[in-house]
Design an enzyme around this catalytic site. Structure first.
Site, short mmCIF file in Angstrom:
data_model
loop_
_atom_site.label_atom_id
_atom_site.label_comp_id
_atom_site.label_asym_id
_atom_site.label_seq_id
_atom_site.Cartn_x
_atom_site.Cartn_y
_atom_site.Cartn_z
N GLU A 44 0.91 -0.58 -5.14
CA GLU A 44 -0.05 0.50 -5.36
C GLU A 44 0.79 1.77 -5.47
O GLU A 44 1.19 2.34 -4.47
CB GLU A 44 -1.05 0.61 -4.21
CG GLU A 44 -2.09 1.67 -4.50
CD GLU A 44 -2.60 2.38 -3.25
OE1 GLU A 44 -3.67 3.02 -3.32
OE2 GLU A 44 -1.92 2.34 -2.21
N ASP A 100 0.83 -1.20 0.00
CA ASP A 100 0.00 0.00 0.00
C ASP A 100 0.86 1.26 0.00
O ASP A 100 1.94 1.30 0.59
CB ASP A 100 -0.90 -0.02 1.24
CG ASP A 100 -1.84 1.16 1.30
OD1 ASP A 100 -2.70 1.26 0.42
OD2 ASP A 100 -1.69 2.00 2.22
#
Length: 727
Positions: free
Chosen positions: A457, A404
């Site tokens: 990401e 993330d």
């Protein structure tokens, strides 16, 4: 004085004071025990079960000792301790110095040693033929002046179990008799001797929820796996395999009648069955690592080594993963090494100093999430984080990690204004320490778990995110294509009349499609924080909204790149995602939503069964636009081919609510072509507009750069898949 250190929980070298010590200045040994509240202490042999001697009480606070002049060498023993209301057998932990320190010297030879050495490790030692089982505790707190183990077993009293410091800054203790289910924490005093809030175990395998956040001793060896066949089957090139990911938030996917979330084992039954029926190849779970605040969705974790106890124990989580594998479904976890919350029981100023975070807030404070940023330049932090990644692939058998917020790690000036960040040594904004960390992370994962995958990401144009580290890349296997997501959703949100002015947004992704190994991601971030559901992003009346979404999903499955959709997308949830409730399953009583679900199921089935849609995702020679310039009619036609077999699938999207009559489509070979999926089919709640004959015979009329062509009527707001079926 010793008694003051004991009473104030400030003893730093317990193995030099407690237990059996040489009687300096005299003969034999001195046996010393610190047992607050005890009235009488008898020493018994560990083997043979006979009393050796009673200790003298040298302080009413609980200090007992006895000089043993006739003892020539150390021996092992236990205490029979008489309290006002009970008599208790205790095997003294301060006779196990070697066991407490075991493994620390080789800890940093590989990151995986961290989760095999630190935390609460259940071990068994054999002493004089007697097997002693207990738990070895080790915690890294180099700047602490003293650390104590506390828990239910010692009334959360920091005086009772002082820990010993290693030369590397770890505090250790082996406590016989402690096992699975015991709650514990660490009482730490900072460099000035001030007591900090009780800390949970940074390498703990299991933690309680609010308000205690206590760590719980767990056995990582108890679960018996049944997924050997699956693990072996994953030793393949993920780039040339079908990957269709169902992104799910476990707490809000489906709930019980009383509003509580399903357990891991209930999810293993219901979620796995559903995902298998829908044809997805993988489940991606929003972070399951332990986190104190449910509203963070798991993106503010404090327990990077522990599945959240909200849904069950660690064996229950393993059962969920195992069940996925036995049903040929891979498991990907979101992993958050970018930042961590400031909760007092967590990592923040763990030993009274910024042990895990950058000290300067211009580097160590994240303004977007009000959280702390890991110090990626510190070896102990890097090892800690990589160990937390490896444990999920090792102990929990997950198949991949989606990292993330990679962009926030790569750039010093991420979400910061001028003057709010410190440039790197070259005056730039790249965090070289984070770059180095991410490269090492990927190298470690693929070296130790070649069957796994890593996904970034990353929302910027940083070069080489999914390229090997030996070529200068970061080493990820895949990268989310957030540019495609943003552009395509912006296009789809336009009224069809105005889409011709945004035509390039749908094709722009192919300009950079082969720069990275992309996953086309329509994630949870697109259906929350006031962004509306995917269905309500679409313009038009009720039918047009659904038709727009159907055609858009068809376009996604036709586009090169692996696929990801957030839960609820598959049946066109109408409301924005709410983490405090379940998906709107009741909508499936309506044809519109049931039709959307049927479409996604069929798209997944088509996708998995047609290698042309995934085998050559990252080969530029396997894709060609047939029609990309017809902005006036908002039509896109693409050819997916296999350069070796020369087979092909053609996908045509009409993004207007007007049918296109007698549309001529170029095809590469003569023969008969057939419609293999039409998002406007009535079974999907489409209009059922007739495309033409069931079989489309190719003529020798050259068109769209091809030597042959077919003619069909394009349905409104639809994506149509066409395949050559015979010569």
């Amino acid at each position: 004085m010793l008694i003051d250190e004991l009473n104030n929980a400030k003893l730093t070298k317990p193995f030099e004071v407690l237990g059996l010590q040489p009687n300096y200045g005299g003969e034999g040994f001195v046996l010393r025990a610190w047992l607050p509240g005890a009235k009488e202490v008898a020493v018994w042999s560990l083997k043979g079960d006979k009393e050796i001697v009673k200790l003298d009480c040298t302080s009413p606070d609980g200090l007992f000792e006895k000089v043993l002049p006739d003892v020539k060498e150390p021996f092992h023993y236990k205490f029979k301790v008489k309290y006002p209301d009970a008599v208790v057998d205790i095997i003294d932990p301060y006779q196990f110095r070697d066991e407490a320190f075991y493994g620390l010297s080789t800890m940093y030879e590989t990151p995986s040693n961290i989760y095999k050495t630190l935390g609460a490790q259940i071990i068994e030692v054999e002493i004089d033929g007697v097997k002693v089982k207990g738990t070895k505790f080790a915690v890294y707190a180099p700047s602490a002046t003293c650390v104590s183990l506390i828990g239910d077993f010692n009334f959360w009293d920091g005086r009772r179990h002082p820990m010993a410091r290693s030369l590397l800054g770890h505090w250790v203790l082996f406590v016989p008799g402690l096992g699975v289910g015991q709650r514990y924490k660490f009482e730490i005093k900072d460099p000035h001797g001030n007591r900090l809030p009780h800390k949970s175990d940074p390498v703990g395998f299991y933690h309680e929820q609010y308000p205690s956040f206590a760590s719980i001793i767990s056995d990582q060896s108890s679960y018996k796996w049944h997924d050997d066949a699956w693990i072996k089957s994953q030793l393949n090139n993920k780039l040339t395999r079908p990957i269709s990911i169902y992104e799910v938030h476990l707490a809000s996917w489906r709930r019980k009648e009383d509003g509580s979330s399903l357990s891991y084992r209930e999810l293993a039954d219901e979620l796995v069955k559903y995902v298998k029926d829908m044809g997805y190849t993988h489940i991606e779970m929003l972070p399951v690592m332990e986190h104190p605040f449910s509203g963070s969705w798991g993106y503010q974790p404090t327990g990077l080594f522990a599945p959240t106890s909200r849904f069950g124990g660690i064996d229950d989580f393993k059962y969920l993963v195992d069940t996925c594998h036995q049903n040929n479904i891979g498991v990907i976890l979101d992993w958050v090494p970018a930042h961590f919350p400031t909760d007092a029981h967590g990592l923040a100023r763990f030993d009274g100093t910024p042990l895990y975070e950058y000290e300067d807030p211009r580097r160590g404070w994240h303004p977007d999430w009000n959280s702390l940023i890991y110090d990626f330049g510190r070896d102990t932090v890097r090892n800690f984080l990589i160990a937390s990644a490896l444990i999920w692939l090792d102990y929990y058998h997950v198949d991949g990690l989606r990292v993330d917020a990679v962009a926030s790690m790569l750039y010093w000036d991420y979400s910061r204004k001028a003057g709010e960040w410190i440039p790197n040594v070259n005056g730039g904004n790249i965090n070289y320490e984070a770059v180095s960390f991410l490269k090492w992370f990927n190298e470690e994962v693929y070296k130790k778990f070649p069957q796994a995958m890593t996904i970034a990401e990353e929302s910027t144009a940083f070069t080489g995110v999914s390229r090997p580290t030996y070529t200068g890349g970061l080493g990820f296997g895949f990268k989310w294509n957030m540019g495609w997501m943003h552009d395509s959703l912006d296009y789809m949100s336009q009224d069809p009349f105005f889409r011709k002015y945004h035509h390039g947004e749908m094709s722009f992704s192919m300009i950079y499609a082969y720069n990275e190994n992309f996953i086309l991601s329509i994630s949870h971030d697109e259906v929350t924080h006031g962004k509306h559901s995917l269905l309500y992003k679409m313009p038009g009346d009720e039918w047009q909204q659904a038709a727009n979404l159907r055609s858009y999903l068809g376009f996604q499955y036709a586009h090169p790149g692996k696929k990801l959709n957030f839960m609820g997308t598959e049946f066109a949830q109408s409301s924005e995602w709410n983490h405090d409730s379940q998906l709107e399953w009741w909508l499936l009583q309506f044809d519109k939503h049931r039709g959307m679900q049927n479409l996604v199921r069929d798209l997944n089935k088509l996708y998995v069964n047609e290698p042309l849609l995934w085998k050559n995702d990252y080969d530029p020679s396997a894709f060609k636009w047939l029609d990309v310039n017809d902005a006036e009619h908002s039509i896109f036609a693409a050819l997916r081919t296999d350069p070796e077999t020369h087979e092909e699938i053609i996908a045509v999207s009409n993004f207007t609510p007007v049918p296109y009559v007698a549309y001529r489509l170029g095809v590469p070979r003569p023969g008969v072509y057939s419609i293999i999926l039409n998002t406007d089919d009535k079974k999907y709640w489409g209009s059922g507009y007739k495309i033409g004959p069931e079989k489309l015979a190719a003529s020798n009329i050259s068109w769209q750069g091809q030597y042959h062509s077919v003619v069909l009527d394009l349905p409104p707001l639809a994506t149509v898949f066409i395949k050559r079926v015979s010569e």
